[in-house]
Design a protein around this motif. Sequence first.
Motif, PDB file in Angstrom:
ATOM      1  N   ILE A 177      10.946  -1.638  -5.678  1.00  0.00           N
ATOM      2  CA  ILE A 177      10.457  -0.836  -6.800  1.00  0.00           C
ATOM      3  C   ILE A 177       8.963  -0.571  -6.666  1.00  0.00           C
ATOM      4  O   ILE A 177       8.484   0.551  -6.906  1.00  0.00           O
ATOM      5  CB  ILE A 177      10.760  -1.550  -8.132  1.00  0.00           C
ATOM      6  N   GLU A 178       8.201  -1.597  -6.280  1.00  0.00           N
ATOM      7  CA  GLU A 178       6.748  -1.448  -6.160  1.00  0.00           C
ATOM      8  C   GLU A 178       6.379  -0.504  -5.021  1.00  0.00           C
ATOM      9  O   GLU A 178       5.406   0.252  -5.123  1.00  0.00           O
ATOM     10  CB  GLU A 178       6.099  -2.816  -5.947  1.00  0.00           C
ATOM     11  N   VAL A 179       7.126  -0.535  -3.925  1.00  0.00           N
ATOM     12  CA  VAL A 179       6.879   0.399  -2.822  1.00  0.00           C
ATOM     13  C   VAL A 179       7.087   1.839  -3.296  1.00  0.00           C
ATOM     14  O   VAL A 179       6.274   2.733  -3.021  1.00  0.00           O
ATOM     15  CB  VAL A 179       7.798   0.087  -1.622  1.00  0.00           C
ATOM     16  N   ILE A 180       8.178   2.062  -4.030  1.00  0.00           N
ATOM     17  CA  ILE A 180       8.465   3.403  -4.552  1.00  0.00           C
ATOM     18  C   ILE A 180       7.362   3.850  -5.509  1.00  0.00           C
ATOM     19  O   ILE A 180       6.862   4.980  -5.437  1.00  0.00           O
ATOM     20  CB  ILE A 180       9.833   3.410  -5.265  1.00  0.00           C
ATOM     21  N   GLY A 181       6.950   2.948  -6.424  1.00  0.00           N
ATOM     22  CA  GLY A 181       5.911   3.293  -7.395  1.00  0.00           C
ATOM     23  C   GLY A 181       4.567   3.569  -6.736  1.00  0.00           C
ATOM     24  O   GLY A 181       3.875   4.541  -7.083  1.00  0.00           O
ATOM     25  N   SER A 182       4.177   2.732  -5.780  1.00  0.00           N
ATOM     26  CA  SER A 182       2.899   2.921  -5.086  1.00  0.00           C
ATOM     27  C   SER A 182       2.888   4.233  -4.313  1.00  0.00           C
ATOM     28  O   SER A 182       1.892   4.978  -4.335  1.00  0.00           O
ATOM     29  CB  SER A 182       2.649   1.745  -4.136  1.00  0.00           C
ATOM     30  N   ALA A 183       3.985   4.518  -3.610  1.00  0.00           N
ATOM     31  CA  ALA A 183       4.067   5.762  -2.842  1.00  0.00           C
ATOM     32  C   ALA A 183       4.007   6.984  -3.762  1.00  0.00           C
ATOM     33  O   ALA A 183       3.398   8.005  -3.416  1.00  0.00           O
ATOM     34  CB  ALA A 183       5.346   5.780  -2.017  1.00  0.00           C
ATOM     35  N   SER A 184       4.620   6.875  -4.945  1.00  0.00           N
ATOM     36  CA  SER A 184       4.595   7.987  -5.896  1.00  0.00           C
ATOM     37  C   SER A 184       3.178   8.278  -6.378  1.00  0.00           C
ATOM     38  O   SER A 184       2.796   9.444  -6.552  1.00  0.00           O
ATOM     39  CB  SER A 184       5.499   7.677  -7.099  1.00  0.00           C
ATOM     40  N   LEU A 185       2.380   7.225  -6.586  1.00  0.00           N
ATOM     41  CA  LEU A 185       0.998   7.415  -7.024  1.00  0.00           C
ATOM     42  C   LEU A 185       0.112   7.946  -5.909  1.00  0.00           C
ATOM     43  O   LEU A 185      -0.815   8.729  -6.154  1.00  0.00           O
ATOM     44  CB  LEU A 185       0.432   6.083  -7.543  1.00  0.00           C
ATOM     45  N   LEU A 186       0.379   7.521  -4.680  1.00  0.00           N
ATOM     46  CA  LEU A 186      -0.463   7.929  -3.556  1.00  0.00           C
ATOM     47  C   LEU A 186      -0.075   9.282  -2.977  1.00  0.00           C
ATOM     48  O   LEU A 186      -0.920   9.963  -2.366  1.00  0.00           O
ATOM     49  CB  LEU A 186      -0.386   6.872  -2.448  1.00  0.00           C
ATOM     50  N   HIS A 187       1.177   9.682  -3.125  1.00  0.00           N
ATOM     51  CA  HIS A 187       1.700  10.877  -2.449  1.00  0.00           C
ATOM     52  C   HIS A 187       0.886  12.155  -2.725  1.00  0.00           C
ATOM     53  O   HIS A 187       0.652  12.947  -1.796  1.00  0.00           O
ATOM     54  CB  HIS A 187       3.159  11.092  -2.829  1.00  0.00           C
ATOM     55  N   PRO A 188       0.423  12.388  -3.987  1.00  0.00           N
ATOM     56  CA  PRO A 188      -0.362  13.615  -4.230  1.00  0.00           C
ATOM     57  C   PRO A 188      -1.673  13.661  -3.447  1.00  0.00           C
ATOM     58  O   PRO A 188      -2.233  14.749  -3.259  1.00  0.00           O
ATOM     59  CB  PRO A 188      -0.620  13.572  -5.740  1.00  0.00           C
ATOM     60  N   TYR A 189      -2.179  12.506  -3.015  1.00  0.00           N
ATOM     61  CA  TYR A 189      -3.480  12.462  -2.346  1.00  0.00           C
ATOM     62  C   TYR A 189      -3.375  12.276  -0.832  1.00  0.00           C
ATOM     63  O   TYR A 189      -4.386  12.295  -0.131  1.00  0.00           O
ATOM     64  CB  TYR A 189      -4.319  11.311  -2.931  1.00  0.00           C
ATOM     65  N   ILE A 190      -2.183  12.047  -0.335  1.00  0.00           N
ATOM     66  CA  ILE A 190      -1.988  11.819   1.100  1.00  0.00           C
ATOM     67  C   ILE A 190      -1.098  12.916   1.656  1.00  0.00           C
ATOM     68  O   ILE A 190       0.052  13.068   1.230  1.00  0.00           O
ATOM     69  CB  ILE A 190      -1.348  10.438   1.364  1.00  0.00           C
ATOM     70  N   PRO A 191      -1.600  13.703   2.607  1.00  0.00           N
ATOM     71  CA  PRO A 191      -0.822  14.832   3.155  1.00  0.00           C
ATOM     72  C   PRO A 191       0.246  14.389   4.150  1.00  0.00           C
ATOM     73  O   PRO A 191       0.244  14.764   5.317  1.00  0.00           O
ATOM     74  CB  PRO A 191      -1.899  15.688   3.834  1.00  0.00           C
ATOM     75  N   LEU A 192       1.151  13.542   3.672  1.00  0.00           N
ATOM     76  CA  LEU A 192       2.234  13.035   4.506  1.00  0.00           C
ATOM     77  C   LEU A 192       3.542  13.109   3.722  1.00  0.00           C
ATOM     78  O   LEU A 192       3.522  13.109   2.483  1.00  0.00           O
ATOM     79  CB  LEU A 192       1.971  11.572   4.906  1.00  0.00           C
ATOM     80  N   PRO A 193       4.672  13.197   4.407  1.00  0.00           N
ATOM     81  CA  PRO A 193       5.956  13.152   3.686  1.00  0.00           C
ATOM     82  C   PRO A 193       6.070  11.873   2.854  1.00  0.00           C
ATOM     83  O   PRO A 193       5.516  10.830   3.217  1.00  0.00           O
ATOM     84  CB  PRO A 193       6.993  13.180   4.813  1.00  0.00           C
ATOM     85  N   TYR A 194       6.832  11.960   1.754  1.00  0.00           N
ATOM     86  CA  TYR A 194       6.939  10.827   0.839  1.00  0.00           C
ATOM     87  C   TYR A 194       7.472   9.588   1.541  1.00  0.00           C
ATOM     88  O   TYR A 194       6.974   8.475   1.338  1.00  0.00           O
ATOM     89  CB  TYR A 194       7.854  11.208  -0.333  1.00  0.00           C
ATOM     90  N   ALA A 195       8.479   9.751   2.398  1.00  0.00           N
ATOM     91  CA  ALA A 195       9.069   8.609   3.102  1.00  0.00           C
ATOM     92  C   ALA A 195       8.034   7.933   4.001  1.00  0.00           C
ATOM     93  O   ALA A 195       8.010   6.701   4.117  1.00  0.00           O
ATOM     94  CB  ALA A 195      10.267   9.061   3.925  1.00  0.00           C
ATOM     95  N   VAL A 196       7.176   8.742   4.625  1.00  0.00           N
ATOM     96  CA  VAL A 196       6.126   8.174   5.483  1.00  0.00           C
ATOM     97  C   VAL A 196       5.114   7.399   4.639  1.00  0.00           C
ATOM     98  O   VAL A 196       4.619   6.340   5.051  1.00  0.00           O
ATOM     99  CB  VAL A 196       5.440   9.292   6.289  1.00  0.00           C
ATOM    100  N   THR A 197       4.812   7.909   3.461  1.00  0.00           N
ATOM    101  CA  THR A 197       3.887   7.201   2.556  1.00  0.00           C
ATOM    102  C   THR A 197       4.456   5.848   2.160  1.00  0.00           C
ATOM    103  O   THR A 197       3.739   4.843   2.117  1.00  0.00           O
ATOM    104  CB  THR A 197       3.626   8.046   1.298  1.00  0.00           C
ATOM    105  N   GLU A 198       5.770   5.799   1.877  1.00  0.00           N
ATOM    106  CA  GLU A 198       6.414   4.528   1.565  1.00  0.00           C
ATOM    107  C   GLU A 198       6.282   3.550   2.725  1.00  0.00           C
ATOM    108  O   GLU A 198       5.915   2.379   2.529  1.00  0.00           O
ATOM    109  CB  GLU A 198       7.899   4.745   1.255  1.00  0.00           C
ATOM    110  N   LEU A 199       6.578   4.030   3.926  1.00  0.00           N
ATOM    111  CA  LEU A 199       6.482   3.172   5.108  1.00  0.00           C
ATOM    112  C   LEU A 199       5.054   2.684   5.316  1.00  0.00           C
ATOM    113  O   LEU A 199       4.824   1.528   5.688  1.00  0.00           O
ATOM    114  CB  LEU A 199       6.964   3.926   6.348  1.00  0.00           C
TER     115      LEU A 199
END
Length: 423
Positions: free
Chosen positions: A88-110
């Motif tokens: 859950i925390e990985v999903i939440g962290s990636a969701s917050l970071l995704h708008p600022y990181i020009p990478l696919p969402y799955a890559v942000t999670e990884l």
Amino acid sequence: MISLGGTMGAGLFIGSAGAIATAGPIVILSYIFGGILVLLVNLMLRDMAMQMPGTGSFIFQIRHSLGPLAGFVAGWIYWVVWVTTLGIEVIGSASLLHPYIPLPYAVTELLVLAVMTGVNLMSVRSYGEFECWFAMIKVVAIVLFIIIGALLLTGRTIPVAANLTGYNGLMPHGFMAFLAAVPTVVFSMTGTEIATIAALESDDPDGNIIRIMRTVAIRLLVFYVASVGLVLCLVPWITVVPGQSPFLLVLQNYGIPGAATIMGAVILIAMLSTLNSGIYSASRVLSGMALGGDAPALLGYKKTETHPPHRAILACAAATLVVSVSAVLTPGIVFSFLIAMTGAFIICYNILIVCARLKMACPDAWKGWLALILLSGVLLSMLLQPSTRHELLTGFAALAFITLSGWFKTGWKRPSRPLKWQR
């Protein structure tokens, strides 16, 4: 700081909104109830550390006191709770970071998972330093919110009475509504037991556990009750939206500059902190179970006594990745099942902690019995509420499966004889 940081996460900064919406202003009783329960469980942990020095974390104290089957069940349900939380925390962290990181969402999670796994792989010291700073930022944020809230109450004319009672009174959903919010509150306060695991790798494990358990629950109760109480006084409770931070709502309503950016950063740090602590805690429990024969032996390997259990850390990271992927591929099946059973699992391992403490022939047993009564109250409240009844039954079904597996693995061996209380 590790103990406070493990508890003050997204459950406070965001999850409190759900509790407020469920119960209304009387939710403050839910937080007092939850704080007392956490305090009693911490006292149980302290007593076990005093009476069973050198036996390891509370998982292995349960095994020593209640027998191999109880230790097997406690270890695996604790590990499952943490791995689900990590996903859950990985999903939440990636969701917050995704708008600022020009990478696919799955890559942000990884990327998020890889960074926090790397921190844990480096050394125990690196975990401790990261977590100390993460926890300090969260504590400072809560203290600043309390100060700002107090200044707003004293410096402005705020309709406190109207905010508290102007929308169908203090108990808009009835007095018993505070019980409906108790599970959410108790789950948001879990995590103080992380310190009993981290202390094992410090210079004075038993002494540190005893000192931590004396004070952390009281500090936690003050932080939770004060901050949520200020939210209730400063804004009408009906404006609090589940899933959104009530702290951000207060700051924005009163024109605090940069509130959205600051609170977003704090929530992200809270999630990364939980992720960091969860990998640490889950890997140590998994490694210990491997050494005790309750998990594959290769997961117990450490290069030296002071090195992190790399294999257990990587196994926990891999399991976290599976949970995160299940949230995308099977959100209504596997992931929802994992989420549903964590509530019952949390109550279960707390009950085992209390029972292990009661097994000792020691004074002040009333504290343990009171803790069991309160834990039973949480179970009853979950059973009475349609929204949590399914979660409770799902958790019991999973618990029965784990218990049956443990019975085949360990047999029904008798636990150790009760320890004689030592002053």
